[in-house]
Scaffold this active site. Structure first.
Site, PDB file in Angstrom:
ATOM      1  CE  LYS A  61      -3.928  -2.154   2.292  1.00  7.96           C
ATOM      2  NZ  LYS A  61      -4.875  -2.111   3.401  1.00  7.96           N
ATOM      3  CG  ASP A  97      -7.935   0.011   3.893  1.00 13.89           C
ATOM      4  OD1 ASP A  97      -8.687  -0.788   3.310  1.00 13.89           O
ATOM      5  OD2 ASP A  97      -6.694  -0.053   3.853  1.00 13.89           O
TER       6      ASP A  97
HETATM    7  P1  ATR Z   1      -0.107  -3.358   7.078  1.00  7.96           P
HETATM    8  O1  ATR Z   1      -0.182  -2.728   5.752  1.00  7.96           O
HETATM    9  O2  ATR Z   1      -0.969  -4.561   7.255  1.00  7.96           O
HETATM   10  O3  ATR Z   1      -0.280  -2.425   8.226  1.00  7.96           O
HETATM   11  P2  ATR Z   1       2.669  -3.317   7.653  1.00  7.96           P
HETATM   12  O4  ATR Z   1       2.847  -1.961   7.121  1.00  7.96           O
HETATM   13  O5  ATR Z   1       3.729  -4.338   7.397  1.00  7.96           O
HETATM   14  O6  ATR Z   1       1.377  -3.975   7.112  1.00  7.96           O
HETATM   15  O7  ATR Z   1       2.362  -3.209   9.226  1.00  7.96           O
HETATM   16  C1  ATR Z   1       2.194  -4.320  10.019  1.00  7.96           C
HETATM   17  C2  ATR Z   1       1.954  -3.853  11.433  1.00  7.96           C
HETATM   18  O8  ATR Z   1       1.918  -4.995  12.311  1.00  7.96           O
HETATM   19  C3  ATR Z   1       3.055  -2.967  11.957  1.00  7.96           C
HETATM   20  O9  ATR Z   1       2.486  -2.046  12.853  1.00  7.96           O
HETATM   21  C4  ATR Z   1       3.967  -3.976  12.670  1.00  7.96           C
HETATM   22  O10 ATR Z   1       4.802  -3.421  13.660  1.00  7.96           O
HETATM   23  P3  ATR Z   1       6.237  -2.818  13.238  1.00  7.96           P
HETATM   24  O11 ATR Z   1       5.973  -1.444  12.656  1.00  7.96           O
HETATM   25  O12 ATR Z   1       6.990  -2.762  14.502  1.00  7.96           O
HETATM   26  O13 ATR Z   1       6.818  -3.766  12.231  1.00  7.96           O
HETATM   27  C5  ATR Z   1       2.925  -4.844  13.312  1.00  7.96           C
HETATM   28  N1  ATR Z   1       3.400  -6.184  13.680  1.00  7.96           N
HETATM   29  C6  ATR Z   1       3.707  -7.201  12.844  1.00  7.96           C
HETATM   30  N2  ATR Z   1       4.091  -8.300  13.557  1.00  7.96           N
HETATM   31  C7  ATR Z   1       4.033  -7.932  14.873  1.00  7.96           C
HETATM   32  C8  ATR Z   1       4.298  -8.602  16.110  1.00  7.96           C
HETATM   33  N3  ATR Z   1       4.691  -9.879  16.124  1.00  7.96           N
HETATM   34  N4  ATR Z   1       4.097  -7.924  17.262  1.00  7.96           N
HETATM   35  C9  ATR Z   1       3.684  -6.641  17.253  1.00  7.96           C
HETATM   36  N5  ATR Z   1       3.425  -5.953  16.122  1.00  7.96           N
HETATM   37  C10 ATR Z   1       3.603  -6.582  14.958  1.00  7.96           C
END
Ligand code: ATR
Length: 275
Positions: A61, A97
């Site tokens: 995105k 969204d």
């Molecule tokens: P999306 O478009 O779905 O938001 P993204 O930009 O990759 O995808 O964001 C994923 C989100 O999930 C982020 O806020 C990520 O935290 P980080 O910014 O620290 O990467 C969060 N996230 C993913 N796995 C996680 C985990 N195991 N624990 C906590 N937060 C997690």
């Protein structure tokens, strides 16, 4: 001649978007096809695509926003794009969204969002898409918590409402008290990955909503129920509503989402009870 649309993502195999858009097209009498495209290199996949419009999902995105010749107001504020419209000058990007989440909560669930003390978990593309729409819907204070604090601060700064938006760390969660609305916008889908959250965030008035649906929503919704939330909702309603708004941008008609949501929700219930 049918018009051509697609959803780009990685992974994309289990996306419900092709079914949802096919159902809307039948309902509205629009001649179109809509396919799922697995894209590792989104820029390359998009430049090879000759269609009229596209949906963009995880993890593309942000890149989609950078590839657009122009951005609508909602996409500009979010910094992320989930809907592309082909124009003579290149792609126009929008973000449906936030509109989808707010319509699901206020329309389908009849929630009054005004004044709700809200916690947003995550600061990635999903969180950035929904935060402006939640603020516009009149929520009260918005606390944002993310695993990577730099992204929390960046999102809070981008929202530009320091009086109402409060970036915090995961370690602070135990001292934040109870929330009226908790939105899980993290992609931590497996229970082994899911961060541990204090029960004190939830009370008998709390609505907990996960932007994920199906299995990916299970850990957060299980936590919310165990913590005593009033309601625990997955993101299926938002998925159908954001698709309807994208459909409106492409075809000028807003479909009736009720029957499409009912069919998909019925199937996911029978899947859960078959386990
Ligand atoms: P999306 O478009 O779905 O938001 P993204 O930009 O990759 O995808 O964001 C994923 C989100 O999930 C982020 O806020 C990520 O935290 P980080 O910014 O620290 O990467 C969060 N996230 C993913 N796995 C996680 C985990 N195991 N624990 C906590 N937060 C997690």
């Amino acid at each position: 001649m049918p018009k051509h649309y697609a959803v780009f993502g990685n992974p994309i195999a289990h996306s419900l978007s092709p079914r949802i858009h096919a159902a809307f097209a039948r309902q509205a009498g629009v001649d179109m096809d809509y396919v799922a495209i697995q894209a590792e290199d989104f820029a390359a996949a998009l430049s090879a695509f000759e269609g009229d419009g596209a949906s963009v999902t995880l993890p593309h995105k942000e890149v989609a926003a950078a590839l657009c010749a122009s951005l609508g107001e909602r996409a500009r504020r979010a910094g992320v794009v989930n809907t592309l419209i082909r124009t003579a000058d290149g792609w126009h990007g929008d973000n449906t969204d936030g509109d989808g989440l707010v319509r699901d909560l206020t329309g389908r669930r009849r929630l009054d969002l005004r004044g709700r003390r809200t916690l947003l978990l995550g600061a990635g593309g999903g969180a950035r898409g929904v935060a402006p729409a939640l603020l516009d819907a009149g929520i009260g204070d918005l606390f944002i918590v993310n695993r990577t604090p730099g992204r929390t601060d960046a999102l809070a700064d981008a929202l530009g409402e320091p009086g109402r938006v409060h970036p915090r760390n995961f370690e602070d969660l135990g001292s934040l008290g109870e929330f009226d609305l908790i939105v899980n916008a993290t992609s931590a889908a497996r229970s082994t990955d899911f961060p541990s959250l204090p029960m004190s965030l939830c009370g008998p008035r709390t609505t907990a909503v996960d932007l994920n649906y199906g299995e990916a929503a299970i850990p957060f919704l299980a936590w919310a129920r165990a913590a005593g939330a009033h309601e625990a909702l997955d993101g299926l309603g938002m998925l159908v509503e954001q698709a309807a708004e994208s459909f409106r941008l492409w075809h000028g008609v807003r479909p009736d989402t009720g029957p499409v949501y009912a069919e998909l929700a019925g199937e996911s219930l029978s899947l859960v009870s078959a386990d």
